[in-house]
Write an enzyme that holds these catalytic residues in place. Structure first.
Site, mmCIF file in Angstrom:
data_model
loop_
_atom_site.group_PDB
_atom_site.id
_atom_site.type_symbol
_atom_site.label_atom_id
_atom_site.label_comp_id
_atom_site.label_asym_id
_atom_site.label_seq_id
_atom_site.Cartn_x
_atom_site.Cartn_y
_atom_site.Cartn_z
ATOM 1 N N GLY A 52 -4.712 -5.496 -4.843
ATOM 2 C CA GLY A 52 -4.245 -4.677 -5.959
ATOM 3 C C GLY A 52 -4.677 -5.277 -7.274
ATOM 4 C CG ASN A 129 1.901 -4.204 1.249
ATOM 5 O OD1 ASN A 129 1.322 -4.805 2.137
ATOM 6 N ND2 ASN A 129 1.401 -3.117 0.709
ATOM 7 C CB CYS A 269 -2.555 -1.059 8.858
ATOM 8 S SG CYS A 269 -4.012 -0.414 8.044
#
Ligand code: SF4
Length: 486
Positions: A52, A129, A269
């Site tokens: 980020g 997050n 993920c």
């Protein structure tokens, strides 16, 4: 028309970054003694900068009080703005580096969030997050109970307000977190600071990463990736289990569960391995670099092709290109040179200028490409705009044949579990068959890593493959839950 190759969003971001974007990195350290909290959080967040780049912030626990600092910009910009560094020294710190999606770019959405407990005695601060799929619903309910929100639409603040609400006289921090997680649905890795203790927890599917380690025998570290732990000279112990909560205070460290084991499952993920995480990180104790290299090896085994040179699109396509080269014997050459200093925000140039500066970010070494048969490997193909641009650059440099390879399967669905993705209608593989994409990209051949091979490389089905399959570990619409008033 060159201009058609480079569509640009209407906003200020010129370099139409055709990639998925992770939505944040989180980091925290707790020690039983005073530590250099400011340096530790600075190094930890700096190591997670790739997760980020739009804003950054941290909260320090000092003598039982929590002090926060946050601002827009890169990690070093945020720390440069600190005038009195001494007041941010304490015995614990949590921090966050932000890529905005849910809640947009408002300054009010910059983390950490903080507030008082139900009785107004203790201050609590959190970093998060992930993405909650039912945040809007819970927020509405809480607002109807008179609970005020600072952010415009942050789902992270929803977690904070729920924990605050359940932190009454009868509930410990652990109990308040457990009650909170009964209601929230989606992807969440969270670190909380309160009353001289730190807590870290992960959703029951473990979708977003969170690991812990130690700095010494008195200091615990929590980080989105192991590169954060490495950056402060700590050592990695393991990742938090899905649905696990760890709480450390002056006396001890406690490991507990938010859900019984039979109600959790690992669905991390898969895109963390393909693109998000740094190649020097371990995610779930699996080396990210090795996975990327094996994707390249499998790509060649799947679809061998004769060529003079293999190129990886910097940075995340390079390990796959090295793997492809190893198995095929075709030499790998780093002949696409990336300008490392390119930021995400460019002042929008005029169309005429845009057409001239296509090589701004990536520039090829011409002599290595002219007249050659080239295999070019990228980690993924999202909208296809970057791939078209690359092919254009290579053709201009004189490549005779171009074989494009994606080190991941076709992306056919967006993500709503903490990743910023284009809408379905903008995903090239959702809209077009492979043969058609070949034409759009203007390549001689195009291949994607197969789902079967990705599953084999990752060692099973314990992953979210939502953007490749459209099947997600958390179902947005079918997730029925009840919300109880206090
Ligand atoms: S859909 Fe799943 S695999 Fe794809 S980016 Fe989102 S969490 Fe990762």
């Amino acid at each position: 028309m060159i201009s058609q190759l480079f569509p640009v969003k209407k906003d200020y971001k010129y370099y139409d970054d055709d990639k998925f974007h992770d939505e944040c990195g989180i980091f925290g350290v707790y020690s039983t003694e005073k530590i250099d909290t400011l340096s530790l959080i600075q190094f930890g967040l700096f190591a997670l900068q790739h997760r980020g780049q739009e804003a950054c912030g941290f909260s320090v626990l000092r003598d039982g009080f929590i002090l926060s600092h946050k601002s827009e910009g890169l990690v070093l910009d945020c720390f440069r703005k600190i005038s009195n560094s001494k007041c941010y020294q304490g015995n614990a710190v949590i921090g966050h580096t932000r890529y905005s999606t849910e809640g947009g770019q408002s300054k009010k959405n910059i983390q950490p969030f903080f507030g008082k407990d139900y009785n107004g005695k203790s201050t609590i601060s959190i970093v998060h997050n992930g993405n909650l799929v039912n945040a809007k619903y819970i927020r509405k309910k809480l607002e109807s109970e008179g609970i005020n929100f600072i952010s415009e639409s942050s789902d992270s603040e929803v977690i904070l307000r729920l924990i605050q609400k359940y932190l009454d006289n009868n509930s410990s921090l652990e109990e308040a977190i457990k009650k909170t997680t009964i209601y929230i649905k989606g992807a969440y890795s969270v670190i909380v600071l309160m009353d001289n203790k730190i807590a870290a927890f992960r959703d029951p599917n473990g979708i977003r990463p969170l690991c812990y380690g130690m700095l010494d025998d008195k200091s615990y570290i929590f980080s989105s990736e192991t590169c954060g732990i490495d950056s402060v000279g700590g050592f990695y112990i393991r990742d938090l289990f899905p649905g696990e909560i760890i709480i450390a205070d002056k006396k001890s460290i406690q490991f507990s569960v938010l859900r019984k084991k039979e109600h959790t499952r690992k669905r991390i993920c898969s895109f963390e391995y393909i693109y998000f995480s740094r190649p020097d990180s371990l995610i779930e104790n699996i080396n990210v670099y090795e996975i990327r290299e094996r994707c390249g090896e499998k790509l060649y085994e799947q679809h061998p092709v004769k060529a003079d040179v293999v190129i990886g699109v910097p940075d995340s396509g390079v390990p796959a290109a090295i793997g492809y080269s190893k198995v095929s014997g075709i030499p790998f050459k780093p002949i696409l040179v990336k300008n490392k200093y390119i930021g995400r925000s460019f002042i929008l140039p005029k169309q005429e200028m845009r057409e001239k500066i296509v090589n701004l970010k990536l520039n090829p070494i011409l002599d290595e490409i002219k007249g050659k048969h080239v295999v070019i490997i990228d980690d993924s193909i999202v909208r296809g705009t970057t791939s078209r641009r690359l092919v254009y650059i290579l053709r201009k440099a004189g490549a005779k044949k171009i074989h494009f390879r994606s080190a991941s399967p076709p992306i056919i669905a967006p993500c709503y579990l903490g990743v910023d993705t284009p809408r379905k209608k903008d995903l090239i593989s959702y809209n077009h068959m492979k043969k058609n994409i070949e034409k759009i990209l203007d390549v001689d051949s195009l291949e994607f890593l197969s789902m079967e091979n990705l599953i084999e490389i990752l060692g099973g089905y314990n992953y979210c493959f939502g953007c490749f399959t459209g099947n997600y570990p958390v179902h947005k619409k079918n997730d029925i839950f009840t919300y109880e008033k206090k």
